[in-house]
Design a protein around this motif. Sequence first.
Motif, PDB file in Angstrom:
ATOM      1  N   ALA A 143       1.110  -1.164  -0.272  1.00 24.55           N
ATOM      2  CA  ALA A 143       0.022   0.063  -0.043  1.00 24.55           C
ATOM      3  C   ALA A 143       0.788   0.912  -0.244  1.00 24.55           C
ATOM      4  CB  ALA A 143      -0.746  -0.122   0.987  1.00 24.55           C
ATOM      5  N   ASP A 144       1.890   0.925   0.441  1.00 21.47           N
ATOM      6  CA  ASP A 144       2.883   2.479   0.528  1.00 21.47           C
ATOM      7  C   ASP A 144       3.546   2.791  -1.141  1.00 21.47           C
ATOM      8  OD1 ASP A 144       4.419   0.080   0.499  1.00 21.47           O
ATOM      9  OD2 ASP A 144       5.540   0.638   0.940  1.00 21.47           O
ATOM     10  N   ARG A 145       2.859   1.610  -2.176  1.00 22.24           N
ATOM     11  CA  ARG A 145       3.481   1.710  -2.996  1.00 22.24           C
ATOM     12  C   ARG A 145       2.414   1.777  -4.280  1.00 22.24           C
ATOM     13  NH1 ARG A 145       8.808  -0.548  -3.640  1.00 22.24           N
ATOM     14  NH2 ARG A 145       8.736   0.567  -5.111  1.00 22.24           N
ATOM     15  N   PHE A 146       1.589   1.288  -4.355  1.00 21.05           N
ATOM     16  CA  PHE A 146       0.639   1.857  -4.847  1.00 21.05           C
ATOM     17  C   PHE A 146      -0.707   2.276  -4.106  1.00 21.05           C
ATOM     18  CE2 PHE A 146       3.134  -2.414  -6.110  1.00 21.05           C
ATOM     19  CZ  PHE A 146       3.452  -2.033  -7.125  1.00 21.05           C
ATOM     20  N   GLN A 147      -1.456   3.310  -5.249  1.00 21.42           N
ATOM     21  CA  GLN A 147      -3.054   3.912  -4.581  1.00 21.42           C
ATOM     22  C   GLN A 147      -4.224   3.780  -5.712  1.00 21.42           C
ATOM     23  OE1 GLN A 147      -2.731   7.869  -5.065  1.00 21.42           O
ATOM     24  NE2 GLN A 147      -5.022   8.206  -3.923  1.00 21.42           N
ATOM     25  N   VAL A 148      -5.222   2.653  -6.023  1.00 21.71           N
ATOM     26  CA  VAL A 148      -5.581   2.252  -6.604  1.00 21.71           C
ATOM     27  C   VAL A 148      -6.342   3.371  -6.741  1.00 21.71           C
ATOM     28  CG1 VAL A 148      -7.841   0.661  -7.077  1.00 21.71           C
ATOM     29  CG2 VAL A 148      -5.677  -0.405  -5.700  1.00 21.71           C
ATOM     30  N   THR A 149      -6.731   3.960  -8.035  1.00 20.81           N
ATOM     31  CA  THR A 149      -7.412   5.235  -7.896  1.00 20.81           C
ATOM     32  C   THR A 149      -8.924   4.913  -8.720  1.00 20.81           C
ATOM     33  OG1 THR A 149      -6.363   5.251  -9.937  1.00 20.81           O
ATOM     34  CG2 THR A 149      -5.757   6.229  -7.870  1.00 20.81           C
ATOM     35  N   ALA A 150      -9.347   3.569  -9.409  1.00 23.29           N
ATOM     36  CA  ALA A 150     -10.443   3.386 -10.381  1.00 23.29           C
ATOM     37  C   ALA A 150     -10.418   2.201  -9.904  1.00 23.29           C
ATOM     38  CB  ALA A 150     -10.299   3.996 -11.823  1.00 23.29           C
ATOM     39  N   LEU A 151     -12.142   1.430  -9.510  1.00 24.08           N
ATOM     40  CA  LEU A 151     -11.924   0.169 -10.435  1.00 24.08           C
ATOM     41  C   LEU A 151     -13.385   0.558 -11.014  1.00 24.08           C
ATOM     42  CD1 LEU A 151     -11.811  -0.416  -6.306  1.00 24.08           C
ATOM     43  CD2 LEU A 151     -10.614  -1.597  -8.167  1.00 24.08           C
ATOM     44  N   VAL A 152     -13.320  -0.534 -12.202  1.00 20.96           N
ATOM     45  CA  VAL A 152     -14.079  -1.069 -13.076  1.00 20.96           C
ATOM     46  C   VAL A 152     -14.563  -2.822 -13.171  1.00 20.96           C
ATOM     47  CG1 VAL A 152     -14.909  -0.693 -14.947  1.00 20.96           C
ATOM     48  CG2 VAL A 152     -13.517   0.364 -14.306  1.00 20.96           C
ATOM     49  N   ALA A 153     -15.976  -2.658 -13.245  1.00 18.33           N
ATOM     50  CA  ALA A 153     -16.619  -4.435 -12.984  1.00 18.33           C
ATOM     51  C   ALA A 153     -17.325  -4.522 -13.720  1.00 18.33           C
ATOM     52  CB  ALA A 153     -16.243  -4.994 -12.055  1.00 18.33           C
ATOM     53  N   LEU A 175     -17.908  -5.275  -5.542  1.00 17.88           N
ATOM     54  CA  LEU A 175     -17.547  -4.060  -5.770  1.00 17.88           C
ATOM     55  C   LEU A 175     -17.507  -3.292  -4.779  1.00 17.88           C
ATOM     56  CD1 LEU A 175     -16.020  -2.239  -8.428  1.00 17.88           C
ATOM     57  CD2 LEU A 175     -17.890  -1.319  -8.479  1.00 17.88           C
ATOM     58  N   PHE A 176     -18.604  -3.295  -4.299  1.00 19.12           N
ATOM     59  CA  PHE A 176     -18.846  -2.233  -3.150  1.00 19.12           C
ATOM     60  C   PHE A 176     -17.977  -2.407  -2.242  1.00 19.12           C
ATOM     61  CE2 PHE A 176     -23.624  -1.771  -4.126  1.00 19.12           C
ATOM     62  CZ  PHE A 176     -23.087  -1.229  -4.645  1.00 19.12           C
ATOM     63  N   GLU A 177     -17.791  -4.214  -2.004  1.00 18.60           N
ATOM     64  CA  GLU A 177     -16.822  -4.235  -0.853  1.00 18.60           C
ATOM     65  C   GLU A 177     -14.549  -3.611  -0.759  1.00 18.60           C
ATOM     66  OE1 GLU A 177     -16.155  -5.315   2.341  1.00 18.60           O
ATOM     67  OE2 GLU A 177     -19.135  -5.581   1.992  1.00 18.60           O
ATOM     68  N   GLN A 178     -14.803  -3.519  -2.440  1.00 21.31           N
ATOM     69  CA  GLN A 178     -13.505  -3.415  -2.917  1.00 21.31           C
ATOM     70  C   GLN A 178     -13.621  -1.335  -2.554  1.00 21.31           C
ATOM     71  OE1 GLN A 178     -13.083  -4.686  -6.688  1.00 21.31           O
ATOM     72  NE2 GLN A 178     -12.727  -6.518  -6.075  1.00 21.31           N
ATOM     73  N   VAL A 179     -14.449  -1.118  -3.321  1.00 21.73           N
ATOM     74  CA  VAL A 179     -14.819   0.460  -2.952  1.00 21.73           C
ATOM     75  C   VAL A 179     -14.294   0.501  -0.944  1.00 21.73           C
ATOM     76  CG1 VAL A 179     -16.158   2.266  -2.537  1.00 21.73           C
ATOM     77  CG2 VAL A 179     -15.358   0.597  -4.317  1.00 21.73           C
ATOM     78  N   ARG A 180     -14.984  -0.547  -0.386  1.00 23.81           N
ATOM     79  CA  ARG A 180     -14.536   0.166   1.361  1.00 23.81           C
ATOM     80  C   ARG A 180     -13.638  -0.559   1.424  1.00 23.81           C
ATOM     81  NH1 ARG A 180     -19.800  -3.038   1.306  1.00 23.81           N
ATOM     82  NH2 ARG A 180     -21.959  -1.270   1.792  1.00 23.81           N
ATOM     83  N   ALA A 181     -12.602  -1.389   0.843  1.00 18.71           N
ATOM     84  CA  ALA A 181     -11.428  -1.309   0.645  1.00 18.71           C
ATOM     85  C   ALA A 181     -10.409  -0.570   0.275  1.00 18.71           C
ATOM     86  CB  ALA A 181     -11.225  -3.425   0.796  1.00 18.71           C
ATOM     87  N   PHE A 182     -10.369   0.022  -0.716  1.00 19.11           N
ATOM     88  CA  PHE A 182      -9.640   0.658  -1.243  1.00 19.11           C
ATOM     89  C   PHE A 182      -9.942   2.119  -1.488  1.00 19.11           C
ATOM     90  CE2 PHE A 182      -8.331  -3.643  -1.969  1.00 19.11           C
ATOM     91  CZ  PHE A 182      -7.192  -3.682  -2.169  1.00 19.11           C
ATOM     92  N   PRO A 207     -25.147   1.474  -1.448  1.00 16.62           N
ATOM     93  CA  PRO A 207     -25.245   1.394   0.389  1.00 16.62           C
ATOM     94  C   PRO A 207     -24.534   2.941   0.990  1.00 16.62           C
ATOM     95  CG  PRO A 207     -24.296  -0.398  -1.148  1.00 16.62           C
ATOM     96  CD  PRO A 207     -24.411   0.167  -1.605  1.00 16.62           C
ATOM     97  N   ASP A 208     -25.886   3.036   1.632  1.00 13.38           N
ATOM     98  CA  ASP A 208     -25.442   4.520   2.124  1.00 13.38           C
ATOM     99  C   ASP A 208     -23.561   5.088   2.495  1.00 13.38           C
ATOM    100  OD1 ASP A 208     -28.324   5.657   1.650  1.00 13.38           O
ATOM    101  OD2 ASP A 208     -28.280   4.761   3.601  1.00 13.38           O
ATOM    102  N   ASP A 209     -23.641   3.623   2.871  1.00 10.90           N
ATOM    103  CA  ASP A 209     -22.112   4.362   3.739  1.00 10.90           C
ATOM    104  C   ASP A 209     -20.964   4.643   2.464  1.00 10.90           C
ATOM    105  OD1 ASP A 209     -22.557   0.995   2.607  1.00 10.90           O
ATOM    106  OD2 ASP A 209     -20.228   1.345   3.750  1.00 10.90           O
ATOM    107  N   ILE A 210     -21.251   3.881   1.496  1.00  7.99           N
ATOM    108  CA  ILE A 210     -20.191   4.807  -0.022  1.00  7.99           C
ATOM    109  C   ILE A 210     -20.788   5.179  -0.968  1.00  7.99           C
ATOM    110  CG2 ILE A 210     -18.591   2.194   0.142  1.00  7.99           C
ATOM    111  CD1 ILE A 210     -20.435   0.834  -1.177  1.00  7.99           C
TER     112      ILE A 210
END
Length: 385
Positions: free
Chosen positions: A25-35, A42-49, A64-67
Amino acid sequence: MRKLAILGSTGSIGTQALDVAARHADRFQVTALVAHSSSERLFEQVRAFRPQIAALTVEPAQIPDDIKNACQWMFGEDVLTRVVRACDADDVLVSVVGVVGLAAVMEALSCGKRVLLANKEPLVAGGELVTAAAKAAGHPLLPVDSEHSAIFQCLQGAQGNRPERLILTASGGPFRTWDKADIMNATKEQALRHPNWSMGRKITIDSASMMNKALEVIEARWLFDMPPERIDVLIHPQSVIHSMVEYADGAVIAQLGTPDMRLPILYAMSWPERLPTGGQRLDFARMRALTFEEPDPDRFPGLGLAYAALRAGGTMGAILNGANEVAVDAFLHDRIRFGQIAQLVEETMQAVPVCSHPTLEQVFESDRLARAKACELLKDGRYAL
Ligand code: NDP
Ligand code: MG
Protein backbone atom coordinates in the motif's frame (compact mmCIF):
# COMPACT_ATOMS: atom_id res chain seq x y z
CA MET A 1 3.64 5.89 -5.35
CA ARG A 2 2.05 4.68 -8.60
CA LYS A 3 -1.61 5.33 -9.25
CA LEU A 4 -3.41 2.29 -10.63
CA ALA A 5 -6.78 1.83 -12.36
CA ILE A 6 -8.11 -1.74 -12.53
CA LEU A 7 -10.54 -2.72 -15.27
CA GLY A 8 -12.16 -6.00 -14.25
CA SER A 9 -11.39 -5.62 -10.55
CA THR A 10 -13.87 -8.28 -9.41
CA GLY A 11 -12.39 -11.08 -11.53
CA SER A 12 -9.64 -13.59 -10.90
CA ILE A 13 -6.81 -11.28 -12.03
CA GLY A 14 -8.44 -8.14 -10.63
CA THR A 15 -8.82 -9.52 -7.10
CA GLN A 16 -5.26 -10.84 -7.07
CA ALA A 17 -4.02 -7.42 -8.24
CA LEU A 18 -5.85 -5.84 -5.31
CA ASP A 19 -4.26 -8.39 -3.02
CA VAL A 20 -0.74 -7.38 -4.06
CA ALA A 21 -1.66 -3.67 -4.10
CA ALA A 22 -2.85 -4.00 -0.47
CA ARG A 23 0.38 -5.79 0.46
CA HIS A 24 2.32 -2.83 -0.95
CA ALA A 25 0.00 0.00 0.00
CA ASP A 26 3.01 2.30 0.34
CA ARG A 27 3.76 1.78 -3.38
CA PHE A 28 0.39 1.58 -5.13
CA GLN A 29 -2.70 3.72 -4.84
CA VAL A 30 -5.80 2.25 -6.47
CA THR A 31 -7.62 5.18 -8.06
CA ALA A 32 -10.29 3.46 -10.19
CA LEU A 33 -12.17 0.16 -10.09
CA VAL A 34 -14.37 -1.13 -12.90
CA ALA A 35 -16.48 -4.30 -13.13
CA HIS A 36 -19.38 -5.56 -15.17
CA SER A 37 -22.23 -6.51 -12.82
CA SER A 38 -20.71 -7.89 -9.58
CA SER A 39 -21.91 -4.91 -7.58
CA GLU A 40 -21.64 -6.45 -4.08
CA ARG A 41 -18.03 -7.39 -4.68
CA LEU A 42 -17.26 -3.94 -6.06
CA PHE A 43 -18.90 -2.28 -3.02
CA GLU A 44 -16.57 -4.27 -0.75
CA GLN A 45 -13.57 -3.21 -2.83
CA VAL A 46 -14.63 0.44 -2.66
CA ARG A 47 -14.81 0.16 1.16
CA ALA A 48 -11.34 -1.38 1.30
CA PHE A 49 -9.50 0.71 -1.31
CA ARG A 50 -11.35 4.05 -1.44
CA PRO A 51 -10.77 4.72 -5.17
CA GLN A 52 -11.66 8.07 -6.74
CA ILE A 53 -13.87 6.36 -9.35
CA ALA A 54 -15.89 3.14 -9.19
CA ALA A 55 -17.86 1.90 -12.18
CA LEU A 56 -20.08 -0.90 -13.44
CA THR A 57 -21.47 -1.51 -16.91
CA VAL A 58 -24.77 -2.59 -15.30
CA GLU A 59 -26.21 0.04 -12.94
CA PRO A 60 -27.11 -1.53 -9.55
CA ALA A 61 -30.54 -0.94 -7.98
CA GLN A 62 -28.88 1.10 -5.25
CA ILE A 63 -25.52 2.04 -3.77
CA PRO A 64 -25.13 1.47 -0.02
CA ASP A 65 -25.33 4.69 2.01
CA ASP A 66 -21.86 4.35 3.56
CA ILE A 67 -20.13 4.50 0.15
CA LYS A 68 -22.61 6.55 -1.88
CA ASN A 69 -20.46 9.65 -1.62
CA ALA A 70 -17.12 7.91 -1.14
CA CYS A 71 -16.18 8.25 -4.81
CA GLN A 72 -17.47 9.19 -8.23
CA TRP A 73 -19.79 6.46 -9.60
CA MET A 74 -20.07 5.75 -13.29
CA PHE A 75 -22.36 3.29 -15.10
CA GLY A 76 -23.09 2.16 -18.64
CA GLU A 77 -21.96 0.05 -21.57
CA ASP A 78 -19.05 2.32 -22.45
CA VAL A 79 -17.82 2.75 -18.89
CA LEU A 80 -14.41 1.16 -19.57
CA THR A 81 -13.26 3.87 -21.96
CA ARG A 82 -14.92 6.65 -19.98
CA VAL A 83 -13.14 5.61 -16.79
CA VAL A 84 -9.79 5.25 -18.58
CA ARG A 85 -10.16 8.81 -19.87
CA ALA A 86 -11.41 10.33 -16.60
CA CYS A 87 -9.23 8.57 -14.03
CA ASP A 88 -6.10 9.92 -12.44
CA ALA A 89 -3.80 6.92 -13.01
CA ASP A 90 -0.28 6.22 -14.24
CA ASP A 91 -1.09 2.61 -15.00
CA VAL A 92 -4.20 0.85 -16.24
CA LEU A 93 -4.44 -2.88 -15.52
CA VAL A 94 -6.71 -4.30 -18.19
CA SER A 95 -8.09 -7.52 -16.73
CA VAL A 96 -11.56 -7.71 -18.22
CA VAL A 97 -12.31 -10.79 -20.28
CA GLY A 98 -12.81 -10.75 -24.04
CA VAL A 99 -12.29 -8.34 -26.90
CA VAL A 100 -14.38 -5.79 -24.98
CA GLY A 101 -11.07 -4.56 -23.50
CA LEU A 102 -9.68 -3.47 -26.88
CA ALA A 103 -11.20 0.04 -26.96
CA ALA A 104 -10.03 0.64 -23.37
CA VAL A 105 -6.46 -0.44 -24.21
CA MET A 106 -6.38 1.95 -27.18
CA GLU A 107 -7.89 4.74 -25.07
CA ALA A 108 -5.32 4.27 -22.27
CA LEU A 109 -2.43 4.38 -24.74
CA SER A 110 -3.81 7.44 -26.48
CA CYS A 111 -4.06 9.35 -23.21
CA GLY A 112 -0.50 8.45 -22.19
CA LYS A 113 -1.31 5.88 -19.52
CA ARG A 114 0.76 2.71 -19.23
CA VAL A 115 -1.07 -0.52 -19.95
CA LEU A 116 -0.56 -3.64 -17.84
CA LEU A 117 -2.17 -6.26 -20.02
CA ALA A 118 -3.78 -9.43 -18.69
CA ASN A 119 -6.64 -9.30 -21.18
CA LYS A 120 -5.16 -11.15 -24.17
CA GLU A 121 -8.10 -10.95 -26.57
CA PRO A 122 -7.38 -7.31 -27.60
CA LEU A 123 -3.92 -8.33 -28.83
CA VAL A 124 -5.32 -11.35 -30.64
CA ALA A 125 -7.94 -9.22 -32.38
CA GLY A 126 -6.04 -5.99 -32.91
CA GLY A 127 -2.37 -6.73 -32.22
CA GLU A 128 -1.02 -4.64 -35.07
CA LEU A 129 -2.95 -1.56 -33.95
CA VAL A 130 -2.29 -2.04 -30.24
CA THR A 131 1.46 -2.48 -30.63
CA ALA A 132 1.66 0.51 -32.99
CA ALA A 133 -0.26 2.64 -30.47
CA ALA A 134 2.05 1.52 -27.64
CA LYS A 135 5.08 2.40 -29.72
CA ALA A 136 3.65 5.83 -30.51
CA ALA A 137 2.87 6.35 -26.82
CA GLY A 138 6.46 5.45 -25.92
CA HIS A 139 5.37 2.98 -23.23
CA PRO A 140 6.05 -0.76 -23.24
CA LEU A 141 2.98 -2.96 -22.98
CA LEU A 142 3.61 -4.76 -19.70
CA PRO A 143 2.43 -8.36 -20.01
CA VAL A 144 0.56 -10.00 -17.15
CA ASP A 145 -0.21 -13.32 -18.85
CA SER A 146 2.24 -15.67 -17.08
CA GLU A 147 3.96 -17.00 -20.23
CA HIS A 148 4.44 -13.53 -21.68
CA SER A 149 5.58 -12.14 -18.37
CA ALA A 150 8.10 -15.01 -18.25
CA ILE A 151 9.40 -14.14 -21.73
CA PHE A 152 9.48 -10.45 -20.82
CA GLN A 153 11.53 -11.36 -17.73
CA CYS A 154 13.87 -13.60 -19.77
CA LEU A 155 14.43 -10.70 -22.18
CA GLN A 156 15.52 -8.32 -19.44
CA GLY A 157 19.09 -9.61 -19.73
CA ALA A 158 19.16 -9.70 -23.53
CA GLN A 159 21.59 -6.75 -23.85
CA GLY A 160 20.35 -6.07 -27.37
CA ASN A 161 20.57 -9.70 -28.50
CA ARG A 162 17.41 -10.70 -30.33
CA PRO A 163 16.03 -14.09 -29.29
CA GLU A 164 15.84 -16.71 -32.02
CA ARG A 165 12.93 -18.61 -30.59
CA LEU A 166 10.23 -18.22 -27.97
CA ILE A 167 9.08 -21.39 -26.23
CA LEU A 168 5.64 -21.00 -24.68
CA THR A 169 4.91 -23.67 -22.11
CA ALA A 170 1.40 -25.07 -21.61
CA SER A 171 0.09 -27.27 -18.81
CA GLY A 172 -1.92 -29.29 -21.33
CA GLY A 173 -5.08 -28.71 -19.27
CA PRO A 174 -7.44 -31.31 -17.80
CA PHE A 175 -7.67 -33.34 -21.03
CA ARG A 176 -3.97 -33.72 -21.74
CA THR A 177 -4.07 -37.50 -21.52
CA TRP A 178 -7.65 -38.02 -22.79
CA ASP A 179 -8.45 -39.60 -26.14
CA LYS A 180 -10.21 -37.68 -28.86
CA ALA A 181 -13.67 -39.17 -28.43
CA ASP A 182 -13.70 -38.41 -24.71
CA ILE A 183 -12.53 -34.84 -25.32
CA MET A 184 -15.37 -34.37 -27.83
CA ASN A 185 -17.93 -35.17 -25.14
CA ALA A 186 -16.23 -33.65 -22.07
CA THR A 187 -18.66 -31.96 -19.69
CA LYS A 188 -18.59 -28.41 -18.36
CA GLU A 189 -17.60 -29.62 -14.91
CA GLN A 190 -14.67 -31.58 -16.36
CA ALA A 191 -13.55 -28.67 -18.55
CA LEU A 192 -13.77 -26.19 -15.68
CA ARG A 193 -11.45 -28.25 -13.48
CA HIS A 194 -7.97 -26.97 -14.36
CA PRO A 195 -5.13 -29.00 -12.82
CA ASN A 196 -2.77 -26.11 -11.89
CA TRP A 197 -4.46 -22.70 -12.08
CA SER A 198 -7.64 -21.19 -10.65
CA MET A 199 -8.94 -18.64 -13.20
CA GLY A 200 -12.10 -17.13 -14.68
CA ARG A 201 -14.49 -19.45 -16.56
CA LYS A 202 -13.68 -18.32 -20.10
CA ILE A 203 -9.91 -18.77 -19.86
CA THR A 204 -10.40 -22.09 -18.03
CA ILE A 205 -12.41 -23.45 -20.97
CA ASP A 206 -9.81 -22.00 -23.38
CA SER A 207 -7.08 -23.80 -21.42
CA ALA A 208 -8.92 -27.12 -21.67
CA SER A 209 -9.34 -26.77 -25.47
CA MET A 210 -5.78 -25.35 -25.82
CA MET A 211 -7.39 -22.40 -27.57
CA ASN A 212 -5.79 -20.39 -24.75
CA LYS A 213 -2.37 -21.38 -26.08
CA ALA A 214 -3.53 -20.45 -29.58
CA LEU A 215 -4.48 -16.98 -28.31
CA GLU A 216 -1.11 -16.80 -26.54
CA VAL A 217 0.86 -17.62 -29.69
CA ILE A 218 -0.81 -14.64 -31.38
CA GLU A 219 -0.28 -12.53 -28.25
CA ALA A 220 3.45 -13.41 -28.29
CA ARG A 221 3.74 -12.62 -31.98
CA TRP A 222 2.62 -9.06 -31.29
CA LEU A 223 4.16 -8.42 -27.89
CA PHE A 224 7.62 -9.56 -28.95
CA ASP A 225 7.44 -8.88 -32.70
CA MET A 226 8.35 -12.49 -33.41
CA PRO A 227 7.41 -14.36 -36.61
CA PRO A 228 5.07 -17.29 -35.89
CA GLU A 229 7.54 -19.93 -37.12
CA ARG A 230 9.82 -18.89 -34.26
CA ILE A 231 7.17 -19.38 -31.60
CA ASP A 232 6.95 -22.94 -30.28
CA VAL A 233 4.51 -24.47 -27.83
CA LEU A 234 5.70 -27.13 -25.41
CA ILE A 235 3.52 -29.10 -23.00
CA HIS A 236 4.92 -28.97 -19.48
CA PRO A 237 2.33 -30.42 -17.09
CA GLN A 238 3.93 -29.19 -13.84
CA SER A 239 3.64 -25.47 -14.76
CA VAL A 240 6.96 -24.65 -13.08
CA ILE A 241 8.72 -23.25 -16.16
CA HIS A 242 6.45 -20.42 -17.29
CA SER A 243 8.18 -19.96 -20.70
CA MET A 244 11.63 -19.65 -22.26
CA VAL A 245 13.66 -17.81 -24.88
CA GLU A 246 16.44 -19.26 -26.99
CA TYR A 247 19.34 -17.14 -28.26
CA ALA A 248 21.66 -17.49 -31.28
CA ASP A 249 24.26 -19.49 -29.34
CA GLY A 250 21.65 -22.06 -28.25
CA ALA A 251 21.43 -20.72 -24.70
CA VAL A 252 17.91 -21.05 -23.30
CA ILE A 253 16.79 -18.71 -20.54
CA ALA A 254 13.71 -19.76 -18.59
CA GLN A 255 11.62 -18.18 -15.85
CA LEU A 256 10.47 -20.55 -13.11
CA GLY A 257 8.14 -20.18 -10.18
CA THR A 258 5.14 -21.70 -8.42
CA PRO A 259 1.90 -21.28 -10.39
CA ASP A 260 0.74 -18.03 -8.77
CA MET A 261 -0.52 -15.15 -10.91
CA ARG A 262 0.42 -12.63 -8.24
CA LEU A 263 4.02 -12.80 -9.45
CA PRO A 264 3.39 -11.69 -13.06
CA ILE A 265 0.73 -9.20 -11.90
CA LEU A 266 3.06 -7.58 -9.39
CA TYR A 267 6.02 -7.69 -11.77
CA ALA A 268 4.01 -5.67 -14.31
CA MET A 269 2.97 -3.25 -11.56
CA SER A 270 6.46 -2.75 -10.12
CA TRP A 271 8.70 -3.34 -13.17
CA PRO A 272 11.64 -3.13 -13.29
CA GLU A 273 11.71 -3.62 -9.54
CA ARG A 274 10.85 -6.94 -7.86
CA LEU A 275 8.69 -6.96 -4.73
CA PRO A 276 7.52 -9.86 -2.51
CA THR A 277 4.14 -11.36 -3.48
CA GLY A 278 3.52 -13.35 -0.30
CA GLY A 279 3.35 -16.53 -2.42
CA GLN A 280 5.03 -19.91 -2.04
CA ARG A 281 8.64 -20.32 -3.18
CA LEU A 282 9.94 -23.17 -5.32
CA ASP A 283 11.58 -25.97 -3.39
CA PHE A 284 13.89 -27.63 -5.92
CA ALA A 285 14.97 -30.48 -3.64
CA ARG A 286 11.34 -31.57 -3.21
CA MET A 287 10.27 -30.94 -6.77
CA ARG A 288 9.02 -33.88 -8.77
CA ALA A 289 10.43 -34.33 -12.27
CA LEU A 290 9.88 -31.60 -14.82
CA THR A 291 8.51 -33.24 -17.98
CA PHE A 292 7.83 -32.05 -21.52
CA GLU A 293 5.71 -33.25 -24.46
CA GLU A 294 4.84 -32.08 -27.97
CA PRO A 295 1.28 -30.76 -28.31
CA ASP A 296 -1.01 -33.13 -30.23
CA PRO A 297 -2.64 -31.28 -33.16
CA ASP A 298 -5.14 -34.06 -33.74
CA ARG A 299 -6.67 -34.00 -30.25
CA PHE A 300 -6.21 -30.22 -29.83
CA PRO A 301 -6.85 -28.69 -33.27
CA GLY A 302 -7.33 -25.19 -31.81
CA LEU A 303 -3.61 -24.56 -31.55
CA GLY A 304 -3.03 -24.90 -35.31
CA LEU A 305 -5.71 -22.27 -35.93
CA ALA A 306 -3.45 -19.64 -34.35
CA TYR A 307 -0.72 -20.27 -36.89
CA ALA A 308 -3.31 -20.27 -39.70
CA ALA A 309 -4.67 -16.94 -38.45
CA LEU A 310 -1.18 -15.42 -38.32
CA ARG A 311 -0.44 -16.66 -41.85
CA ALA A 312 -3.70 -15.12 -43.10
CA GLY A 313 -2.91 -11.84 -41.27
CA GLY A 314 -5.19 -8.80 -41.21
CA THR A 315 -8.36 -9.31 -39.20
CA MET A 316 -8.13 -13.13 -39.06
CA GLY A 317 -7.08 -12.87 -35.40
CA ALA A 318 -10.25 -10.89 -34.68
CA ILE A 319 -12.31 -13.50 -36.54
CA LEU A 320 -10.70 -16.39 -34.63
CA ASN A 321 -11.22 -14.61 -31.34
CA GLY A 322 -14.83 -13.53 -31.99
CA ALA A 323 -15.79 -17.05 -33.07
CA ASN A 324 -14.05 -18.54 -30.02
CA GLU A 325 -15.89 -16.19 -27.63
CA VAL A 326 -19.19 -17.32 -29.17
CA ALA A 327 -18.14 -21.00 -29.09
CA VAL A 328 -17.07 -20.92 -25.42
CA ASP A 329 -20.31 -19.20 -24.46
CA ALA A 330 -22.31 -21.79 -26.45
CA PHE A 331 -20.44 -24.62 -24.69
CA LEU A 332 -21.02 -23.05 -21.26
CA HIS A 333 -24.74 -22.80 -22.14
CA ASP A 334 -24.93 -26.46 -23.19
CA ARG A 335 -25.47 -25.65 -26.85
CA ILE A 336 -22.45 -27.46 -28.32
CA ARG A 337 -20.12 -30.29 -27.41
CA PHE A 338 -16.66 -29.50 -26.10
CA GLY A 339 -14.91 -30.86 -29.19
CA GLN A 340 -17.01 -28.60 -31.41
CA ILE A 341 -15.45 -25.40 -30.08
CA ALA A 342 -12.42 -25.57 -32.40
CA GLN A 343 -14.63 -26.79 -35.24
CA LEU A 344 -16.92 -23.75 -34.96
CA VAL A 345 -13.90 -21.42 -34.86
CA GLU A 346 -12.37 -23.04 -37.93
CA GLU A 347 -15.59 -22.93 -39.95
CA THR A 348 -16.09 -19.28 -39.06
CA MET A 349 -12.52 -18.48 -40.11
CA GLN A 350 -13.21 -20.11 -43.48
CA ALA A 351 -16.43 -18.16 -43.99
CA VAL A 352 -15.66 -14.57 -42.94
CA PRO A 353 -13.64 -12.34 -45.30
CA VAL A 354 -10.34 -10.97 -43.97
CA CYS A 355 -9.46 -7.32 -44.12
CA SER A 356 -5.72 -6.57 -44.28
CA HIS A 357 -4.05 -3.73 -42.32
CA PRO A 358 -7.37 -2.87 -40.67
CA THR A 359 -8.41 0.25 -38.84
CA LEU A 360 -9.85 -0.16 -35.34
CA GLU A 361 -13.36 0.10 -36.80
CA GLN A 362 -12.55 -2.69 -39.29
CA VAL A 363 -11.30 -4.90 -36.43
CA PHE A 364 -14.60 -4.35 -34.63
CA GLU A 365 -16.48 -5.05 -37.88
CA SER A 366 -14.62 -8.37 -38.38
CA ASP A 367 -15.38 -9.26 -34.77
CA ARG A 368 -19.09 -8.52 -35.38
CA LEU A 369 -19.13 -10.52 -38.64
CA ALA A 370 -17.37 -13.47 -36.98
CA ARG A 371 -19.87 -13.51 -34.10
CA ALA A 372 -22.81 -13.30 -36.50
CA LYS A 373 -21.41 -16.11 -38.66
CA ALA A 374 -20.64 -18.32 -35.65
CA CYS A 375 -24.19 -17.77 -34.32
CA GLU A 376 -25.61 -18.64 -37.75
CA LEU A 377 -23.51 -21.83 -37.89
CA LEU A 378 -24.73 -22.76 -34.41
CA LYS A 379 -28.28 -22.97 -35.78
CA ASP A 380 -27.06 -25.63 -38.19
CA GLY A 381 -28.17 -29.13 -37.10
CA ARG A 382 -24.57 -30.35 -37.03
CA TYR A 383 -23.96 -28.32 -33.90
CA ALA A 384 -26.93 -29.67 -31.95
CA LEU A 385 -25.98 -31.52 -28.76
P1 NDP B 1 -12.81 -13.25 -14.82
O1 NDP B 1 -13.98 -13.76 -15.58
O2 NDP B 1 -12.47 -13.87 -13.52
O3 NDP B 1 -12.99 -11.67 -14.57
C1 NDP B 1 -13.37 -10.79 -15.57
C2 NDP B 1 -13.52 -9.40 -14.99
O4 NDP B 1 -13.90 -8.50 -16.02
C3 NDP B 1 -14.61 -9.28 -13.92
O5 NDP B 1 -14.24 -8.27 -13.02
C4 NDP B 1 -15.81 -8.83 -14.73
O6 NDP B 1 -16.80 -8.16 -13.95
C5 NDP B 1 -15.15 -7.88 -15.68
N1 NDP B 1 -15.86 -7.65 -16.93
C6 NDP B 1 -16.28 -8.57 -17.82
N2 NDP B 1 -16.87 -7.97 -18.88
C7 NDP B 1 -16.80 -6.63 -18.64
C8 NDP B 1 -17.25 -5.48 -19.33
N3 NDP B 1 -17.91 -5.56 -20.48
N4 NDP B 1 -17.01 -4.27 -18.78
C9 NDP B 1 -16.37 -4.16 -17.60
N5 NDP B 1 -15.93 -5.22 -16.90
C10 NDP B 1 -16.15 -6.43 -17.42
O7 NDP B 1 -11.57 -13.32 -15.83
P2 NDP B 1 -10.04 -13.54 -15.48
O8 NDP B 1 -9.62 -12.61 -14.40
O9 NDP B 1 -9.75 -14.98 -15.35
O10 NDP B 1 -9.36 -13.09 -16.87
C11 NDP B 1 -9.28 -11.73 -17.27
C12 NDP B 1 -8.39 -11.63 -18.51
O11 NDP B 1 -7.06 -12.00 -18.15
C13 NDP B 1 -8.80 -12.58 -19.63
O12 NDP B 1 -8.59 -11.96 -20.88
C14 NDP B 1 -7.87 -13.77 -19.47
O13 NDP B 1 -7.61 -14.41 -20.69
C15 NDP B 1 -6.61 -13.07 -18.94
N6 NDP B 1 -5.76 -13.93 -18.12
C16 NDP B 1 -6.23 -14.48 -16.96
C17 NDP B 1 -5.46 -15.32 -16.16
C18 NDP B 1 -5.96 -15.85 -14.87
O14 NDP B 1 -5.18 -16.47 -14.13
N7 NDP B 1 -7.21 -15.68 -14.51
C19 NDP B 1 -4.09 -15.68 -16.60
C20 NDP B 1 -3.67 -15.03 -17.82
C21 NDP B 1 -4.48 -14.20 -18.55
P3 NDP B 1 -18.00 -9.00 -13.20
O15 NDP B 1 -17.34 -9.71 -12.07
O16 NDP B 1 -18.91 -7.94 -12.75
O17 NDP B 1 -18.58 -9.92 -14.23
MG1 MG C 1 -1.17 -17.74 -19.89
